[in-house]
Design an enzyme around this catalytic site. Structure first.
Site, PDB file in Angstrom:
ATOM      1  N   TYR A   1       0.839  -1.212   0.000  1.00  0.00           N
ATOM      2  CA  TYR A   1       0.000   0.000   0.000  1.00  0.00           C
ATOM      3  C   TYR A   1       0.876   1.264   0.000  1.00  0.00           C
ATOM      4  O   TYR A   1       0.633   2.201  -0.772  1.00  0.00           O
ATOM      5  CB  TYR A   1      -0.894  -0.054   1.239  1.00  0.00           C
ATOM      6  CG  TYR A   1      -1.921   1.040   1.363  1.00  0.00           C
ATOM      7  CD1 TYR A   1      -3.115   0.993   0.649  1.00  0.00           C
ATOM      8  CD2 TYR A   1      -1.726   2.113   2.241  1.00  0.00           C
ATOM      9  CE1 TYR A   1      -4.075   1.989   0.796  1.00  0.00           C
ATOM     10  CE2 TYR A   1      -2.670   3.103   2.397  1.00  0.00           C
ATOM     11  CZ  TYR A   1      -3.854   3.040   1.669  1.00  0.00           C
ATOM     12  OH  TYR A   1      -4.799   4.027   1.821  1.00  0.00           O
TER      13      TYR A   1
ATOM     14  N   LYS B   1       1.014   4.084  -2.865  1.00  0.00           N
ATOM     15  CA  LYS B   1       0.653   5.480  -2.560  1.00  0.00           C
ATOM     16  C   LYS B   1       1.833   6.422  -2.806  1.00  0.00           C
ATOM     17  O   LYS B   1       1.636   7.557  -3.260  1.00  0.00           O
ATOM     18  CB  LYS B   1       0.154   5.588  -1.116  1.00  0.00           C
ATOM     19  CG  LYS B   1      -1.165   4.827  -0.864  1.00  0.00           C
ATOM     20  CD  LYS B   1      -2.295   5.382  -1.709  1.00  0.00           C
ATOM     21  CE  LYS B   1      -3.641   4.767  -1.397  1.00  0.00           C
ATOM     22  NZ  LYS B   1      -4.710   5.297  -2.253  1.00  0.00           N
TER      23      LYS B   1
HETATM   24  P1  NAP Z   1     -13.608   2.302   1.039  1.00  0.00           P
HETATM   25  O1  NAP Z   1     -14.625   2.860   1.966  1.00  0.00           O
HETATM   26  O2  NAP Z   1     -13.111   0.913   1.250  1.00  0.00           O
HETATM   27  O3  NAP Z   1     -14.171   2.457  -0.472  1.00  0.00           O
HETATM   28  C1  NAP Z   1     -13.361   2.058  -1.535  1.00  0.00           C
HETATM   29  C2  NAP Z   1     -14.056   2.334  -2.843  1.00  0.00           C
HETATM   30  O4  NAP Z   1     -13.148   1.930  -3.891  1.00  0.00           O
HETATM   31  C3  NAP Z   1     -15.333   1.526  -3.023  1.00  0.00           C
HETATM   32  O5  NAP Z   1     -16.321   2.295  -3.680  1.00  0.00           O
HETATM   33  C4  NAP Z   1     -14.875   0.375  -3.925  1.00  0.00           C
HETATM   34  O6  NAP Z   1     -15.884  -0.124  -4.823  1.00  0.00           O
HETATM   35  C5  NAP Z   1     -13.821   1.051  -4.772  1.00  0.00           C
HETATM   36  N1  NAP Z   1     -12.909   0.058  -5.338  1.00  0.00           N
HETATM   37  C6  NAP Z   1     -12.052  -0.772  -4.698  1.00  0.00           C
HETATM   38  N2  NAP Z   1     -11.437  -1.577  -5.580  1.00  0.00           N
HETATM   39  C7  NAP Z   1     -11.932  -1.255  -6.805  1.00  0.00           C
HETATM   40  C8  NAP Z   1     -11.721  -1.755  -8.111  1.00  0.00           C
HETATM   41  N3  NAP Z   1     -10.844  -2.754  -8.367  1.00  0.00           N
HETATM   42  N4  NAP Z   1     -12.409  -1.214  -9.138  1.00  0.00           N
HETATM   43  C9  NAP Z   1     -13.296  -0.209  -8.922  1.00  0.00           C
HETATM   44  N5  NAP Z   1     -13.537   0.305  -7.700  1.00  0.00           N
HETATM   45  C10 NAP Z   1     -12.874  -0.223  -6.651  1.00  0.00           C
HETATM   46  O7  NAP Z   1     -12.272   3.203   1.036  1.00  0.00           O
HETATM   47  P2  NAP Z   1     -12.031   4.703   1.534  1.00  0.00           P
HETATM   48  O8  NAP Z   1     -11.597   4.645   2.946  1.00  0.00           O
HETATM   49  O9  NAP Z   1     -13.138   5.568   1.131  1.00  0.00           O
HETATM   50  O10 NAP Z   1     -10.709   5.049   0.695  1.00  0.00           O
HETATM   51  C11 NAP Z   1     -10.749   5.790  -0.503  1.00  0.00           C
HETATM   52  C12 NAP Z   1      -9.318   6.112  -0.914  1.00  0.00           C
HETATM   53  O11 NAP Z   1      -8.690   6.861   0.120  1.00  0.00           O
HETATM   54  C13 NAP Z   1      -8.450   4.875  -1.141  1.00  0.00           C
HETATM   55  O12 NAP Z   1      -7.581   5.087  -2.216  1.00  0.00           O
HETATM   56  C14 NAP Z   1      -7.671   4.791   0.137  1.00  0.00           C
HETATM   57  O13 NAP Z   1      -6.433   4.128  -0.043  1.00  0.00           O
HETATM   58  C15 NAP Z   1      -7.485   6.246   0.480  1.00  0.00           C
HETATM   59  N6  NAP Z   1      -7.205   6.468   1.882  1.00  0.00           N
HETATM   60  C16 NAP Z   1      -8.130   6.152   2.834  1.00  0.00           C
HETATM   61  C17 NAP Z   1      -7.822   6.375   4.172  1.00  0.00           C
HETATM   62  C18 NAP Z   1      -8.783   6.073   5.279  1.00  0.00           C
HETATM   63  O14 NAP Z   1      -8.394   6.242   6.442  1.00  0.00           O
HETATM   64  N7  NAP Z   1      -9.999   5.652   5.006  1.00  0.00           N
HETATM   65  C19 NAP Z   1      -6.563   6.891   4.525  1.00  0.00           C
HETATM   66  C20 NAP Z   1      -5.655   7.197   3.531  1.00  0.00           C
HETATM   67  C21 NAP Z   1      -5.991   6.992   2.200  1.00  0.00           C
HETATM   68  P3  NAP Z   1     -17.153  -0.969  -4.263  1.00  0.00           P
HETATM   69  O15 NAP Z   1     -17.992   0.018  -3.512  1.00  0.00           O
HETATM   70  O16 NAP Z   1     -17.787  -1.478  -5.505  1.00  0.00           O
HETATM   71  O17 NAP Z   1     -16.577  -2.037  -3.395  1.00  0.00           O
END
Ligand code: NAP
Length: 250
Positions: free
Chosen positions: A156, A160
């Site tokens: 990851y 990133k």
């Molecule tokens: P999340 O709630 O797990 O949602 C992830 C989204 O990405 C979902 O809509 C999922 O689709 C979609 N996705 C995953 N794999 C995919 C694929 N192969 N093709 C198309 N869509 C896909 O994640 P989040 O926390 O909102 O995170 C969003 C972004 O922020 C990510 O890049 C994550 O690394 C980054 N981020 C998050 C955090 C945190 O603390 N949450 C911190 C740092 C960075 P489905 O709905 O269809 O499953």
């Protein structure tokens, strides 16, 4: 400050849940037509439906962003309908955590292709019309893990950090065409991705020791920074990594 968007269309990946959903809904509230991409048709469909129910404009598109050929096909179809997609937010991401000696090659490859190669594929297909139009905004949602590293997240953090290198390089490549490319680096944000940590009191208090603002962030915090970077007003900002992390990576 009110933000200006003039007849813009955006594509947001991972718009089905969490941060991507908040970004899609917030862009739509600013009058942007939003193409909501996620892996499952149900989740992007629900986001698009909620935008339309609130009076906005949206379309749902289920695509596996890790599949370069599927992205190419989806982009080709979209560009028949929308001659230019002005704003691209590469947000879809997954985790497959584990210490290096226990990390399988499949877990490495899945995270690199979903989180990093997806940005290459979408940008390659959607940026050309932006450069021709001499206006565009690309925002890549990276992570504090890509800035600081994080034990248990070699795949990851590498993906990133790769997004940050890609952001800075494309900012230089596209600057002459007024297409800006920036990254937003969230810290710990309350979404499905972090439910296990946030809901575990021992783990969450340990994490919060490293967060100067002493709380988890909300998806809306990331949406606010992202929407600014997509606006007319952010036209002189490019190649930046905007940390929204409660002060973790300062
Ligand atoms: P999340 O709630 O797990 O949602 C992830 C989204 O990405 C979902 O809509 C999922 O689709 C979609 N996705 C995953 N794999 C995919 C694929 N192969 N093709 C198309 N869509 C896909 O994640 P989040 O926390 O909102 O995170 C969003 C972004 O922020 C990510 O890049 C994550 O690394 C980054 N981020 C998050 C955090 C945190 O603390 N949450 C911190 C740092 C960075 P489905 O709905 O269809 O499953």
């Amino acid at each position: 400050m009110s933000l200006t968007f003039t007849n813009r269309t955006a594509l947001v990946t991972g718009a089905g849940r969490g941060i991507g959903k908040a970004i899609a809904e917030s862009l739509a509230k600013h009058g942007v037509t939003v193409i909501c991409v996620s892996k499952s048709a149900d989740s992007c469909g629900a986001t698009a439906a909620s935008i339309v129910a609130a009076g906005g404009k949206a379309k749902a598109l289920a695509v596996d962003v890790a599949d370069g050929a599927a992205v190419a096909k989806a982009a080709e179809e979209l560009l028949k309908e929308y001659p230019v997609i002005d704003i691209l937010v590469n947000n879809a991401g997954i985790t497959r955590d584990g210490l290096l000696f226990r990390m399988s090659e499949a877990d490495w490859n899945d995270v690199i292709s979903t989180n990093l190669s997806s940005c290459f594929h979408w940008t390659k297909h959607l940026a050309r019309p932006m450069t021709r139009a001499r206006w565009g905004r690309i925002v890549n949602i990276t992570s504090v893990s890509g800035i600081m590293g994080n034990a248990g997240q070699a795949n990851y953090s590498a993906a990133k950090a790769g997004m940050i290198g890609l952001t800075k390089t494309l900012a230089r490549e596209f600057a002459g065409r007024s297409v800006t490319v920036n990254a937003v680096a969230p810290g710990f944000i309350k979404t499905d991705m972090t439910t296990d940590f946030v809901n575990n009191p021992e783990v969450s208090s340990k994490i919060l020791e490293a967060v100067p603002l002493k709380r988890f962030g909300e998806a809306a915090d990331i949406a606010a920074a992202t929407v600014f970077l997509c606006s007319e007003e952010a036209g002189y900002v490019t190649g930046q990594v905007f940390a929204v992390d409660g002060g973790m990576a300062m």
